[in-house]
Design a protein around this motif. Structure first.
Motif, PDB file in Angstrom:
ATOM      1  N   ALA A  22     -12.596  -0.724  12.490  1.00 47.82           N
ATOM      2  CA  ALA A  22     -11.683  -0.508  11.357  1.00 47.82           C
ATOM      3  C   ALA A  22     -12.158  -1.258  10.122  1.00 47.82           C
ATOM      4  CB  ALA A  22     -10.273  -0.957  11.742  1.00 47.82           C
ATOM      5  N   VAL A  23     -12.714  -2.459  10.317  1.00 42.61           N
ATOM      6  CA  VAL A  23     -13.237  -3.230   9.183  1.00 42.61           C
ATOM      7  C   VAL A  23     -14.456  -2.527   8.587  1.00 42.61           C
ATOM      8  CG1 VAL A  23     -14.244  -5.427   8.488  1.00 42.61           C
ATOM      9  CG2 VAL A  23     -12.357  -5.387  10.120  1.00 42.61           C
ATOM     10  N   GLY A  24     -15.390  -2.128   9.458  1.00 40.63           N
ATOM     11  CA  GLY A  24     -16.575  -1.438   8.970  1.00 40.63           C
ATOM     12  C   GLY A  24     -16.248  -0.124   8.289  1.00 40.63           C
ATOM     13  N   PHE A  25     -15.274   0.592   8.823  1.00 46.48           N
ATOM     14  CA  PHE A  25     -14.859   1.866   8.231  1.00 46.48           C
ATOM     15  C   PHE A  25     -14.356   1.648   6.807  1.00 46.48           C
ATOM     16  CE2 PHE A  25     -11.964   5.251   7.207  1.00 46.48           C
ATOM     17  CZ  PHE A  25     -12.488   6.386   7.817  1.00 46.48           C
ATOM     18  N   GLY A  26     -13.494   0.659   6.621  1.00 38.22           N
ATOM     19  CA  GLY A  26     -12.949   0.401   5.295  1.00 38.22           C
ATOM     20  C   GLY A  26     -14.008  -0.013   4.294  1.00 38.22           C
ATOM     21  N   GLN A  27     -14.971  -0.830   4.749  1.00 33.61           N
ATOM     22  CA  GLN A  27     -16.020  -1.280   3.840  1.00 33.61           C
ATOM     23  C   GLN A  27     -16.852  -0.106   3.322  1.00 33.61           C
ATOM     24  OE1 GLN A  27     -18.036  -4.039   6.401  1.00 33.61           O
ATOM     25  NE2 GLN A  27     -16.771  -5.775   5.784  1.00 33.61           N
ATOM     26  N   SER A  28     -17.346   0.721   4.230  1.00 34.85           N
ATOM     27  CA  SER A  28     -18.286   1.771   3.820  1.00 34.85           C
ATOM     28  C   SER A  28     -17.580   2.951   3.163  1.00 34.85           C
ATOM     29  CB  SER A  28     -19.114   2.252   5.016  1.00 34.85           C
ATOM     30  OG  SER A  28     -18.273   2.819   6.005  1.00 34.85           O
ATOM     31  N   ALA A  29     -16.369   3.292   3.614  1.00 29.93           N
ATOM     32  CA  ALA A  29     -15.670   4.438   3.031  1.00 29.93           C
ATOM     33  C   ALA A  29     -15.347   4.184   1.567  1.00 29.93           C
ATOM     34  CB  ALA A  29     -14.391   4.732   3.816  1.00 29.93           C
ATOM     35  N   LEU A  82      -2.768  -8.746   9.923  1.00 31.23           N
ATOM     36  CA  LEU A  82      -4.018  -8.377   9.252  1.00 31.23           C
ATOM     37  C   LEU A  82      -4.050  -6.882   8.955  1.00 31.23           C
ATOM     38  CD1 LEU A  82      -6.553 -10.468  11.377  1.00 31.23           C
ATOM     39  CD2 LEU A  82      -5.550 -11.068   9.169  1.00 31.23           C
ATOM     40  N   ALA A  83      -3.580  -6.074   9.915  1.00 35.72           N
ATOM     41  CA  ALA A  83      -3.552  -4.622   9.711  1.00 35.72           C
ATOM     42  C   ALA A  83      -2.631  -4.258   8.550  1.00 35.72           C
ATOM     43  CB  ALA A  83      -3.104  -3.914  10.988  1.00 35.72           C
ATOM     44  N   ALA A  84      -1.484  -4.953   8.444  1.00 39.07           N
ATOM     45  CA  ALA A  84      -0.554  -4.656   7.350  1.00 39.07           C
ATOM     46  C   ALA A  84      -1.203  -4.927   5.995  1.00 39.07           C
ATOM     47  CB  ALA A  84       0.711  -5.498   7.515  1.00 39.07           C
ATOM     48  N   LEU A  85      -1.955  -6.015   5.872  1.00 41.10           N
ATOM     49  CA  LEU A  85      -2.650  -6.305   4.615  1.00 41.10           C
ATOM     50  C   LEU A  85      -3.694  -5.232   4.307  1.00 41.10           C
ATOM     51  CD1 LEU A  85      -3.167 -10.178   4.907  1.00 41.10           C
ATOM     52  CD2 LEU A  85      -1.872  -8.983   3.130  1.00 41.10           C
ATOM     53  N   MET A  86      -4.423  -4.800   5.354  1.00 42.79           N
ATOM     54  CA  MET A  86      -5.457  -3.786   5.135  1.00 42.79           C
ATOM     55  C   MET A  86      -4.840  -2.445   4.748  1.00 42.79           C
ATOM     56  SD  MET A  86      -7.913  -4.892   8.322  1.00 42.79           S
ATOM     57  CE  MET A  86      -9.061  -3.519   8.182  1.00 42.79           C
ATOM     58  N   VAL A  87      -3.725  -2.068   5.383  1.00 43.79           N
ATOM     59  CA  VAL A  87      -3.041  -0.824   5.023  1.00 43.79           C
ATOM     60  C   VAL A  87      -2.542  -0.890   3.586  1.00 43.79           C
ATOM     61  CG1 VAL A  87      -0.991   0.576   5.468  1.00 43.79           C
ATOM     62  CG2 VAL A  87      -2.405  -0.172   7.387  1.00 43.79           C
ATOM     63  N   LEU A  88      -1.994  -2.050   3.207  1.00 43.68           N
ATOM     64  CA  LEU A  88      -1.544  -2.221   1.821  1.00 43.68           C
ATOM     65  C   LEU A  88      -2.710  -2.024   0.847  1.00 43.68           C
ATOM     66  CD1 LEU A  88       0.496  -3.056  -0.364  1.00 43.68           C
ATOM     67  CD2 LEU A  88      -0.080  -5.454   0.145  1.00 43.68           C
ATOM     68  N   GLY A  89      -3.844  -2.614   1.172  1.00 46.27           N
ATOM     69  CA  GLY A  89      -5.001  -2.468   0.304  1.00 46.27           C
ATOM     70  C   GLY A  89      -5.452  -1.027   0.175  1.00 46.27           C
ATOM     71  N   HIS A  90      -5.543  -0.321   1.309  1.00 49.48           N
ATOM     72  CA  HIS A  90      -5.951   1.077   1.259  1.00 49.48           C
ATOM     73  C   HIS A  90      -4.909   1.938   0.549  1.00 49.48           C
ATOM     74  CE1 HIS A  90      -9.397   0.127   3.522  1.00 49.48           C
ATOM     75  NE2 HIS A  90      -8.863   0.156   4.724  1.00 49.48           N
ATOM     76  N   GLY A  91      -3.626   1.589   0.715  1.00 52.05           N
ATOM     77  CA  GLY A  91      -2.587   2.346   0.033  1.00 52.05           C
ATOM     78  C   GLY A  91      -2.685   2.218  -1.483  1.00 52.05           C
ATOM     79  N   LEU A 176      -6.316   9.546   3.621  1.00 54.97           N
ATOM     80  CA  LEU A 176      -5.415   9.415   4.771  1.00 54.97           C
ATOM     81  C   LEU A 176      -6.111   8.728   5.939  1.00 54.97           C
ATOM     82  CD1 LEU A 176      -3.541  12.859   4.731  1.00 54.97           C
ATOM     83  CD2 LEU A 176      -2.627  10.602   4.125  1.00 54.97           C
ATOM     84  N   ALA A 177      -7.378   9.123   6.191  1.00 54.36           N
ATOM     85  CA  ALA A 177      -8.139   8.474   7.264  1.00 54.36           C
ATOM     86  C   ALA A 177      -8.324   6.994   6.963  1.00 54.36           C
ATOM     87  CB  ALA A 177      -9.496   9.157   7.426  1.00 54.36           C
ATOM     88  N   LEU A 178      -8.578   6.675   5.713  1.00 56.99           N
ATOM     89  CA  LEU A 178      -8.765   5.287   5.306  1.00 56.99           C
ATOM     90  C   LEU A 178      -7.483   4.487   5.529  1.00 56.99           C
ATOM     91  CD1 LEU A 178     -10.898   3.443   3.940  1.00 56.99           C
ATOM     92  CD2 LEU A 178      -9.890   4.085   1.751  1.00 56.99           C
ATOM     93  N   ALA A 179      -6.353   5.038   5.114  1.00 59.90           N
ATOM     94  CA  ALA A 179      -5.083   4.324   5.255  1.00 59.90           C
ATOM     95  C   ALA A 179      -4.695   4.108   6.711  1.00 59.90           C
ATOM     96  CB  ALA A 179      -3.975   5.089   4.526  1.00 59.90           C
ATOM     97  N   ALA A 180      -5.075   5.059   7.582  1.00 64.33           N
ATOM     98  CA  ALA A 180      -4.708   4.952   9.003  1.00 64.33           C
ATOM     99  C   ALA A 180      -5.662   4.071   9.794  1.00 64.33           C
ATOM    100  CB  ALA A 180      -4.668   6.350   9.622  1.00 64.33           C
ATOM    101  N   SER A 181      -6.860   3.841   9.291  1.00 65.20           N
ATOM    102  CA  SER A 181      -7.875   3.144  10.088  1.00 65.20           C
ATOM    103  C   SER A 181      -7.465   1.735  10.527  1.00 65.20           C
ATOM    104  CB  SER A 181      -9.206   3.106   9.327  1.00 65.20           C
ATOM    105  OG  SER A 181      -9.082   2.391   8.102  1.00 65.20           O
ATOM    106  N   PRO A 182      -6.730   0.935   9.730  1.00 73.00           N
ATOM    107  CA  PRO A 182      -6.373  -0.402  10.213  1.00 73.00           C
ATOM    108  C   PRO A 182      -5.474  -0.396  11.443  1.00 73.00           C
ATOM    109  CG  PRO A 182      -6.178  -0.301   7.826  1.00 73.00           C
ATOM    110  CD  PRO A 182      -6.365   1.105   8.308  1.00 73.00           C
ATOM    111  N   LEU A 183      -4.833   0.740  11.745  1.00 72.16           N
ATOM    112  CA  LEU A 183      -4.001   0.794  12.945  1.00 72.16           C
ATOM    113  C   LEU A 183      -4.814   0.578  14.210  1.00 72.16           C
ATOM    114  CD1 LEU A 183      -1.665   3.785  12.006  1.00 72.16           C
ATOM    115  CD2 LEU A 183      -1.253   1.328  11.724  1.00 72.16           C
ATOM    116  N   LEU A 184      -6.146   0.726  14.125  1.00 68.59           N
ATOM    117  CA  LEU A 184      -7.006   0.434  15.276  1.00 68.59           C
ATOM    118  C   LEU A 184      -6.904  -1.030  15.695  1.00 68.59           C
ATOM    119  CD1 LEU A 184     -10.240   2.422  14.331  1.00 68.59           C
ATOM    120  CD2 LEU A 184      -8.620   2.971  16.150  1.00 68.59           C
TER     121      LEU A 184
END
Length: 421
Positions: A22-29, A82-91, A176-184
């Protein structure tokens, strides 16, 4: 080793590798969506680069902070935060791209908030995943478990780059994929936290134990940053390629490097044995050899081969010095040590990008020669560190916790499996 321990270790490592993905996905996407970001917000590349730098600085500060704090939480609760912070960032990032009529100032504020929130959340994932694996996986399995964690990060980066192809069908699908990825992150096992980090955990004793490995990680990622920033320019200048052809070949090379790193972490590292000094020196020597091959290449395929060899050997060295680092500090400081290492990696790659560009201006083949010299210079230090005694690792999730021998248990971000939960 009992088959149930091996299976449990493998399951724990696989679940933590999803969090790493999930971390790698967010970085590269997010990086792959830079052209879309520029087109939708009207911000220039320099401004977008500044926002990316802001995210890196937040990561740099938060990785050791998360390592020192939060370790006593149960893993599911910590990873949920941590996932909540990442979802907030992607949102926030998605809003900057889809809200109509945004002013440049509003778009800038949303993107800056996005990088701050994402960086703060992502910074805590790897340190606590690594520390949990060290506590929970038997000594003999640590390299494989840490290797699987690093492979998960690499796989996430590859998928993050590829999923942006969905942008052909509109910007909503990748967002949408980006926002959902931290749920992993919620797939991580719900383990009890480790001991609380002692006050002054980054004091003299901690630095004495961790400093040499932080320095090796920092130096090696400087080399990686140099190769990443100049490879396309080197191919263009050395072989007379056009800009598009050089960029395409560099892109293919980076994909091959990612695949080689994953294969190294999953297939080779677990079979190398426990000799810390030997494994680390092999990784450094291979990095130097690959860098030299780039500098000496007389055909594009030789430069590609050298870059792939250098990347694969980084994937060998990284788990080894990570495992060694975590083995040499008290259990209460293991997450903090992993956090400081993550910051050293981020800082090293940033400095490598800056110094690589400057070196390329002096001479196009200077960056790979500097990388080769750096790899060779680190070998004597790595060999000496391989024979220093490790710290007694505190009791893990299983009652039988053993001292990690000097040459017996290298623990790196990609190297050693840890005790099974």
């Amino acid at each position: 080793m009992a088959p149930d321990s091996i299976c449990a270790s493998g399951r724990a490592a696989a679940r933590f590798s999803l969090a790493a993905a999930a971390v790698g996905f967010g970085q590269s996407a997010v990086l792959a969506l830079v052209p879309v970001t520029a087109a939708r917000t009207g911000l220039d590349p320099a401004t977008i680069g500044g926002i990316a730098l802001l995210g890196s600085l937040v990561f740099l500060l938060c990785a050791p902070a998360w390592g020192h704090h939060g370790g006593a939480w149960r893993l599911r609760r910590l990873f949920g935060a941590l996932a909540a912070l990442m979802v907030l960032g992607h949102g926030l990032f998605g809003l900057a791209l889809v809200l109509p009529g945004l002013s440049a100032a509003a778009a800038l504020a949303l993107l800056a908030g996005a990088r701050i929130a994402y960086g703060a959340g992502a910074a805590g994932v790897m340190p606590h995943a690594q520390a949990a694996l060290v506590r929970g996986v038997p000594e003999a399995l640590r390299p494989a478990a840490l290797g699987r964690l690093g492979a998960g990060l690499s796989v996430g980066r590859i998928i993050g780059s590829l999923v942006t192809a969905a942008g052909l069908f509109g910007a909503v699908a990748p967002l949408l994929a980006l926002a959902a990825s931290p749920l992993l992150l919620l797939a991580a096992p719900d383990l009890p936290g480790g001991p609380r980090s002692a006050r002054g955990g980054a004091g003299r004793n901690f630095l004495r134990a961790a400093g040499p490995f932080l320095a090796i990680g920092f130096a090696l990622t400087i080399g990686l940053g140099q190769i990443q920033i100049v490879l396309g320019l080197f191919l263009q200048r050395r072989f007379g390629l056009g800009a598009e052809a050089a960029a395409g070949l560099a892109g293919v090379t980076f994909a091959l490097i990612a695949v080689a790193m994953i294969l190294m972490q999953l297939l080779v590292v677990p079979r190398l044995g426990r000799d810390l000094g030997r494994n680390l020196c092999l990784g450094l020597a291979g990095f130097a050899a690959g860098s030299s091959l780039i500098a000496l290449s007389q055909a594009p395929w030789l430069a590609v081969l050298g870059a792939v060899l250098a990347g694969a050997c980084i994937a060998l060295a990284t788990p080894t010095y990570t495992a060694a680092l975590v083995a040499r500090v008290p259990e209460a400081s293991q997450a903090a040590a992993a956090g400081w290492l993550a910051s050293a990696h981020v800082l090293g790659q940033g400095i490598g990008a800056l110094s690589g560009g400057a070196a390329f201006r002096i001479a196009p083949d200077l960056p790979p020669w500097l990388c080769a010299a750096l790899g060779l210079a680190l070998i004597p230090a790595a060999a000496r560190l391989g024979h220093r005694p490790s710290h007694q690792v505190g009791p893990g999730l299983r009652p039988s916790s053993r001292t990690v021998a000097t040459v017996a248990a290298p623990e790196s971000s990609v190297a050693r499996p840890n005790r099974a939960p």
